[in-house]
Motif scaffolding. Structure first.
Motif, PDB file in Angstrom:
ATOM      1  N   GLU A  85       0.532  -1.234   0.234  1.00 30.58           N
ATOM      2  CA  GLU A  85      -0.244   0.026  -0.116  1.00 30.58           C
ATOM      3  C   GLU A  85       0.646   1.492   0.037  1.00 30.58           C
ATOM      4  O   GLU A  85       1.063   1.700  -0.717  1.00 30.58           O
ATOM      5  CB  GLU A  85      -1.154  -0.211   1.054  1.00 30.58           C
ATOM      6  CG  GLU A  85      -1.786   1.091   0.869  1.00 30.58           C
ATOM      7  CD  GLU A  85      -3.262   0.775   0.600  1.00 30.58           C
ATOM      8  OE1 GLU A  85      -3.147   2.211   0.349  1.00 30.58           O
ATOM      9  OE2 GLU A  85      -3.047   0.192  -0.537  1.00 30.58           O
TER      10      GLU A  85
ATOM     11  N   ARG B 194       2.274   1.628  -3.323  1.00 30.16           N
ATOM     12  CA  ARG B 194       1.131   1.702  -4.511  1.00 30.16           C
ATOM     13  C   ARG B 194       1.148   3.383  -4.448  1.00 30.16           C
ATOM     14  O   ARG B 194       1.167   3.939  -4.969  1.00 30.16           O
ATOM     15  CB  ARG B 194      -0.131   1.285  -4.123  1.00 30.16           C
ATOM     16  CG  ARG B 194      -1.047   1.396  -4.604  1.00 30.16           C
ATOM     17  CD  ARG B 194      -2.883   0.431  -4.591  1.00 30.16           C
ATOM     18  NE  ARG B 194      -3.330   1.461  -3.919  1.00 30.16           N
ATOM     19  CZ  ARG B 194      -3.658   2.811  -3.556  1.00 30.16           C
ATOM     20  NH1 ARG B 194      -4.060   3.606  -4.105  1.00 30.16           N
ATOM     21  NH2 ARG B 194      -4.725   3.101  -2.217  1.00 30.16           N
TER      22      ARG B 194
ATOM     23  N   ASP C  33      -2.033   3.584  -8.814  1.00 28.53           N
ATOM     24  CA  ASP C  33      -3.194   3.623  -9.075  1.00 28.53           C
ATOM     25  C   ASP C  33      -3.683   4.783  -9.741  1.00 28.53           C
ATOM     26  O   ASP C  33      -4.349   4.529 -10.693  1.00 28.53           O
ATOM     27  CB  ASP C  33      -4.105   3.564  -7.767  1.00 28.53           C
ATOM     28  CG  ASP C  33      -4.268   4.873  -6.602  1.00 28.53           C
ATOM     29  OD1 ASP C  33      -3.198   5.398  -7.049  1.00 28.53           O
ATOM     30  OD2 ASP C  33      -5.114   4.677  -5.841  1.00 28.53           O
TER      31      ASP C  33
ATOM     32  N   ASP D  84      -7.020   0.819 -16.396  1.00 23.81           N
ATOM     33  CA  ASP D  84      -6.946  -0.849 -15.811  1.00 23.81           C
ATOM     34  C   ASP D  84      -5.856  -1.362 -17.456  1.00 23.81           C
ATOM     35  O   ASP D  84      -5.200  -2.403 -16.887  1.00 23.81           O
ATOM     36  CB  ASP D  84      -8.497  -0.814 -16.054  1.00 23.81           C
ATOM     37  CG  ASP D  84      -9.271  -0.718 -15.440  1.00 23.81           C
ATOM     38  OD1 ASP D  84      -8.173   0.081 -14.107  1.00 23.81           O
ATOM     39  OD2 ASP D  84     -10.522  -0.197 -15.919  1.00 23.81           O
TER      40      ASP D  84
ATOM     41  N   TYR E  43      -2.164  -1.479 -16.151  1.00 24.20           N
ATOM     42  CA  TYR E  43      -2.346  -2.249 -14.845  1.00 24.20           C
ATOM     43  C   TYR E  43      -2.350  -3.358 -15.457  1.00 24.20           C
ATOM     44  O   TYR E  43      -1.750  -4.693 -15.257  1.00 24.20           O
ATOM     45  CB  TYR E  43      -3.135  -1.664 -13.852  1.00 24.20           C
ATOM     46  CG  TYR E  43      -3.041  -2.713 -12.767  1.00 24.20           C
ATOM     47  CD1 TYR E  43      -1.714  -2.023 -12.097  1.00 24.20           C
ATOM     48  CD2 TYR E  43      -3.041  -4.063 -12.238  1.00 24.20           C
ATOM     49  CE1 TYR E  43      -1.413  -2.330 -10.575  1.00 24.20           C
ATOM     50  CE2 TYR E  43      -2.907  -4.592 -10.835  1.00 24.20           C
ATOM     51  CZ  TYR E  43      -1.603  -4.089 -10.386  1.00 24.20           C
ATOM     52  OH  TYR E  43      -1.631  -4.952  -9.447  1.00 24.20           O
TER      53      TYR E  43
END
Length: 142
Positions: free
Chosen positions: A85, A88, A94, A98, A101
């Protein structure tokens, strides 16, 4: 050019670490589920009249061992999860689309860009371009 290559290598290392940690979290969660399943089935069996459990360990001792194992696994999972986390957030993983990733994840789970492309329906050139875009995007946060 040399600076760009160094940044790319750093981003690659960070992404590898991030994906490895997320994989470890998933693996540990499967272990937790397995132990909890065994724990639930062990709780459902009465051993009142049976002498000792396996290898001379009482039923209660077996339950305690399983509960302690779940606790250990939960702590381990939290450590990996917290680290993933932090990576990230710090490197804004993030912020990837999409598609980016998906390409990233597939590339790191296959041996070559062409193999990754075959798996998700992209050409090697498309994979190469998307990965370079990812490296450029994430290198801004180093």
């Amino acid at each position: 050019m040399m600076k760009e290559e160094r940044l790319k290598a750093i981003v690659k290392g960070i992404l590898c670490q991030y994906l490895e940690y997320t994989d470890r979290v998933s693996d540990i969660q499967m272990q937790i589920t397995e132990v909890r399943s065994r724990l639930d089935s062990a709780k459902a069996i009465r051993y009142d009249k049976e002498p000792g459990g396996s290898a001379g360990i009482s039923h209660d001792e077996q339950l305690v061992i399983m509960i302690e194992r779940v606790d250990e696994l939960e702590k381990l999972k939290k450590g990996y999860s917290d680290t993933a986390e932090a990576i990230r957030k710090k490197f804004r993983i993030d912020s990837l689309s999409d598609t980016e990733y998906l390409v990233l994840d597939t590339v790191y789970r296959t041996k070559t860009y062409s193999e990754a492309g075959e798996k998700i329906g992209y050409s090697t050139v498309q994979i190469y371009r998307i990965m370079n875009k990812i490296y450029r995007k994430l290198s801004l946060y180093i």
